[in-house]
Design an enzyme around this catalytic site. Structure first.
Site, PDB file in Angstrom:
ATOM      1  N   THR A 244       0.838  -1.213   0.000  1.00 41.73           N
ATOM      2  CA  THR A 244       0.000   0.000   0.000  1.00 41.73           C
ATOM      3  C   THR A 244       0.870   1.259   0.000  1.00 41.73           C
ATOM      4  O   THR A 244       0.710   2.155  -0.842  1.00 41.73           O
ATOM      5  CB  THR A 244      -0.902  -0.011   1.253  1.00 41.73           C
ATOM      6  OG1 THR A 244      -1.645  -1.215   1.246  1.00 41.73           O
ATOM      7  CG2 THR A 244      -1.850   1.168   1.271  1.00 41.73           C
ATOM      8  N   VAL A 245       1.801   1.350   0.950  1.00 36.46           N
ATOM      9  CA  VAL A 245       2.589   2.586   1.083  1.00 36.46           C
ATOM     10  C   VAL A 245       3.644   2.677  -0.025  1.00 36.46           C
ATOM     11  O   VAL A 245       3.890   3.763  -0.575  1.00 36.46           O
ATOM     12  CB  VAL A 245       3.235   2.666   2.482  1.00 36.46           C
ATOM     13  CG1 VAL A 245       4.033   3.961   2.634  1.00 36.46           C
ATOM     14  CG2 VAL A 245       2.171   2.582   3.573  1.00 36.46           C
TER      15      VAL A 245
ATOM     16  N   ARG B 122       9.057  -8.361  -3.795  1.00 37.93           N
ATOM     17  CA  ARG B 122       8.939  -9.778  -4.146  1.00 37.93           C
ATOM     18  C   ARG B 122       7.833 -10.019  -5.164  1.00 37.93           C
ATOM     19  O   ARG B 122       7.831 -11.004  -5.843  1.00 37.93           O
ATOM     20  CB  ARG B 122       8.730 -10.609  -2.885  1.00 37.93           C
ATOM     21  CG  ARG B 122      10.091 -10.979  -2.288  1.00 37.93           C
ATOM     22  CD  ARG B 122       9.964 -11.815  -1.078  1.00 37.93           C
ATOM     23  NE  ARG B 122       9.595 -10.969   0.043  1.00 37.93           N
ATOM     24  CZ  ARG B 122       9.356 -11.412   1.259  1.00 37.93           C
ATOM     25  NH1 ARG B 122       9.416 -12.697   1.512  1.00 37.93           N
ATOM     26  NH2 ARG B 122       9.050 -10.591   2.229  1.00 37.93           N
ATOM     27  N   ARG B 123       6.871  -9.104  -5.235  1.00 34.23           N
ATOM     28  CA  ARG B 123       5.845  -9.236  -6.280  1.00 34.23           C
ATOM     29  C   ARG B 123       5.410  -7.851  -6.740  1.00 34.23           C
ATOM     30  O   ARG B 123       5.611  -6.858  -6.036  1.00 34.23           O
ATOM     31  CB  ARG B 123       4.654 -10.062  -5.794  1.00 34.23           C
ATOM     32  CG  ARG B 123       3.941  -9.526  -4.592  1.00 34.23           C
ATOM     33  CD  ARG B 123       2.971 -10.560  -4.036  1.00 34.23           C
ATOM     34  NE  ARG B 123       3.643 -11.571  -3.243  1.00 34.23           N
ATOM     35  CZ  ARG B 123       3.972 -11.433  -1.951  1.00 34.23           C
ATOM     36  NH1 ARG B 123       3.703 -10.319  -1.312  1.00 34.23           N
ATOM     37  NH2 ARG B 123       4.589 -12.392  -1.296  1.00 34.23           N
TER      38      ARG B 123
ATOM     39  N   ILE C 232       0.327  13.072   8.969  1.00 33.15           N
ATOM     40  CA  ILE C 232       0.531  14.266   9.825  1.00 33.15           C
ATOM     41  C   ILE C 232       2.028  14.422  10.092  1.00 33.15           C
ATOM     42  O   ILE C 232       2.661  13.486  10.572  1.00 33.15           O
ATOM     43  CB  ILE C 232      -0.191  14.129  11.186  1.00 33.15           C
ATOM     44  CG1 ILE C 232      -1.661  13.760  11.008  1.00 33.15           C
ATOM     45  CG2 ILE C 232      -0.031  15.408  11.998  1.00 33.15           C
ATOM     46  CD1 ILE C 232      -2.390  13.484  12.326  1.00 33.15           C
TER      47      ILE C 232
ATOM     48  N   GLY D 134      -6.952  -0.777   3.297  1.00 37.32           N
ATOM     49  CA  GLY D 134      -5.497  -0.677   3.454  1.00 37.32           C
ATOM     50  C   GLY D 134      -5.074   0.056   4.714  1.00 37.32           C
ATOM     51  O   GLY D 134      -3.935   0.481   4.846  1.00 37.32           O
TER      52      GLY D 134
ATOM     53  N   GLU E 123      -3.099  -3.154   9.967  1.00 43.05           N
ATOM     54  CA  GLU E 123      -1.811  -3.862   9.917  1.00 43.05           C
ATOM     55  C   GLU E 123      -2.017  -5.264   9.353  1.00 43.05           C
ATOM     56  O   GLU E 123      -3.139  -5.791   9.362  1.00 43.05           O
ATOM     57  CB  GLU E 123      -1.236  -3.981  11.337  1.00 43.05           C
ATOM     58  CG  GLU E 123      -0.889  -2.658  11.967  1.00 43.05           C
ATOM     59  CD  GLU E 123       0.076  -1.859  11.119  1.00 43.05           C
ATOM     60  OE1 GLU E 123       1.198  -2.317  10.891  1.00 43.05           O
ATOM     61  OE2 GLU E 123      -0.299  -0.766  10.652  1.00 43.05           O
TER      62      GLU E 123
ATOM     63  N   LYS F  65       3.813   3.738  18.179  1.00 42.66           N
ATOM     64  CA  LYS F  65       3.866   5.156  17.798  1.00 42.66           C
ATOM     65  C   LYS F  65       4.057   6.044  19.025  1.00 42.66           C
ATOM     66  O   LYS F  65       4.804   7.028  18.988  1.00 42.66           O
ATOM     67  CB  LYS F  65       2.583   5.530  17.052  1.00 42.66           C
ATOM     68  CG  LYS F  65       2.441   4.791  15.715  1.00 42.66           C
ATOM     69  CD  LYS F  65       1.028   4.887  15.177  1.00 42.66           C
ATOM     70  CE  LYS F  65       0.872   4.179  13.841  1.00 42.66           C
ATOM     71  NZ  LYS F  65      -0.517   4.014  13.434  1.00 42.66           N
TER      72      LYS F  65
HETATM   73  N1  HSE Z   1      -2.644   0.286  10.902  1.00 43.62           N
HETATM   74  C1  HSE Z   1      -2.254   1.640  11.077  1.00 43.62           C
HETATM   75  C2  HSE Z   1      -3.455   2.470  11.475  1.00 43.62           C
HETATM   76  C3  HSE Z   1      -1.669   2.150   9.792  1.00 43.62           C
HETATM   77  O1  HSE Z   1      -4.575   1.989  11.337  1.00 43.62           O
HETATM   78  O2  HSE Z   1      -3.296   3.579  11.948  1.00 43.62           O
HETATM   79  C4  HSE Z   1      -0.906   3.402   9.944  1.00 43.62           C
HETATM   80  O3  HSE Z   1       0.166   3.262  10.829  1.00 43.62           O
END
Ligand code: HSE
Length: 438
Positions: A13-14, A45-46, A134, A185, A188, A203
């Protein structure tokens, strides 16, 4: 200036968001960096159908990117703490600067990673690791550099906030909303990281180190998730003028005679009139209180491909600008110079002082309320608000909801144990911490 060549490892995704935004906004990004930023290689890898890599070389062995002498900056977007960790150490050993969105890696291994990078004269940037789009790392590390930080509190998991919001607004089931967050997306790879607070703890630890000038100490965070939040608690909280949010809180202790930092992630009742109580969906917000500036709040999307890419690319631009600078002139990884970091005591949750929301299932007979009040008052706990509901049909117990004054957790837990021993109280006493955040 010579172009800065980056290697992107991970095309999820990122990774695909980063690739796409770099191509789309190339002109603005290069103009800000003062040089061309070129994606020289992708390690994945893909392939990802969300991203057309065109004529950029794609290497299936991601470690080849860490060894590629052409690459100046390795952008680690794989996630996790196994392969990603080996990759980052290998890239540092090969003299690459690192940009990463990997909060678990920084929270758990950041101290060693920064030491390795400092020894090698390269930088490790991690803006995207906290609160997605942010720019909270830059805000604390640079924008608030004048301040002694008193506390910070944040909604720092988008998935959890999305779930709580959908449950509150639409009465949707927990599992159903979680599936949607995964499809979008946000979640985790292991979504228990989101709902049990591990992602938020990763975090929080990063923010707390930047704010208080201490090494990363992930193992000291108290973590409680949202999976036990019952719909009736959301409703009773609203009735009392509060919202339940999953917060990460770091605070220099305010309790008398106690010195240390509180580091905790848990569901929290906050007054509904606070701006942060109205941060809904996948949005994140972090409140930071500095002694000079007062309270400040940072708001934005906490997850998703392009919001996170926005932070990744901001870091790439920063690295490109300072790539030829003397390493000692760069901003320190954890805001304070490494030799100025101090091992501040982290308070165990038992020593933390907060107010509480309590819900008891009480038998509907005279004298119960006075028994409850007397147990609380024996432990020095006063009742700030109380509501008693009608018994649900066919039930003999009535829900009793109390809000307490601020009390040290171990005193509250002692009182809770005594309440649960009362014959007139059934089941366990639900207790949720409260903060005024004023
Ligand atoms: N799984 C994390 C969230 C993604 O929902 O905030 C961003 O770190």
């Amino acid at each position: 200036m010579k172009p800065v060549k980056i290697g992107i490892c991970g095309l999820g995704t990122v990774g695909s968001g980063t690739f796409n935004v770099i191509f789309r906004n190339q002109r603005e990004i290069n103009a800000r960096a003062g040089c061309d930023i070129t994606i020289a290689q992708v390690g994945a890898r893909r392939d990802n159908p969300a991203c057309d890599t065109g004529d950029v070389s794609v290497e299936r062995d991601i470690f080849a990117v860490a060894r590629n002498p052409e690459i100046d900056v390795l952008v680690e977007l794989i996630g996790g703490t196994t392969i990603a960790k080996d990759l980052v150490f290998e890239a540092i050993a090969n003299g690459k600067h690192i940009v990463t969105a990997n909060k678990a890696l920084i929270a758990e291994f950041g101290n060693e990673i920064f030491a390795a990078a400092e020894a090698k004269g390269v930088s490790v940037s991690f803006e995207a690791a906290v609160a997605g789009g942010i720019p909270i790392i830059k805000a604390i590390r640079e924008g608030l550099a004048a301040n002694r930080i008193e506390w910070l509190a944040g909604i720092i998991n988008g998935t959890g906030n999305f779930i709580l919001t959908e449950m509150r607004d639409k009465g949707r089931a927990f599992a159903d909303v979680l599936v949607e967050a995964q499809e979008l997306g946000y979640a985790e790879a292991d979504p228990t990281f989101d709902v049990e607070g591990i992602d938020a703890a990763h975090k929080l630890v990063i923010l707390a180190s930047l704010a208080f000038g201490m090494p990363l100490q992930f193992d000291k965070v108290f973590t409680e998730g949202i999976s036990n939040i019952a719909p009736e608690d959301v409703a009773y909280a609203e009735e009392l003028g509060y919202r339940i949010k999953h917060l990460g809180i770091a605070r220099a202790s305010q309790a008398e005679g106690v010195s240390g930092i509180e580091l905790r992630v848990h569901p929290t009742l906050i007054p509904e009139k606070r701006l942060i109580a109205n941060v809904d969906g996948v949005m994140n917000a972090v409140l930071v209180k500095g002694d000079a500036v007062g309270p400040t709040m940072y708001y934005g999307p906490g997850a998703g491909a392009e919001p996170t890419a926005s932070s990744v690319i901001a870091d790439i631009v920063d690295v490109a600008r300072s790539i030829h600078a003397d390493p000692s002139h760069r901003v320190a990884h954890l805001a304070f110079q490494p030799e100025a970091l101090s091992d501040i005591n982290i308070l165990p949750i038992a020593e933390v002082e907060t107010a509480y929301y309590l819900r008891l299932a009480a038998q509907d007979k005279p004298g119960v309320l006075s028994q409850v009040a007397s147990i609380l008052s024996d432990d020095g706990i006063s009742i700030e608000a109380l509501i008693q509901k009608e018994a649900n049909e066919g039930e003999e117990v009535v829900p009793l909801i109390l809000l307490t004054n601020r009390v040290v957790e171990k005193a509250l837990m002692a009182a809770v144990a005594r309440l649960e021993d009362l014959q007139a109280i059934e089941g366990s006493v639900i207790h949720i911490r409260m903060e005024s955040l004023g």
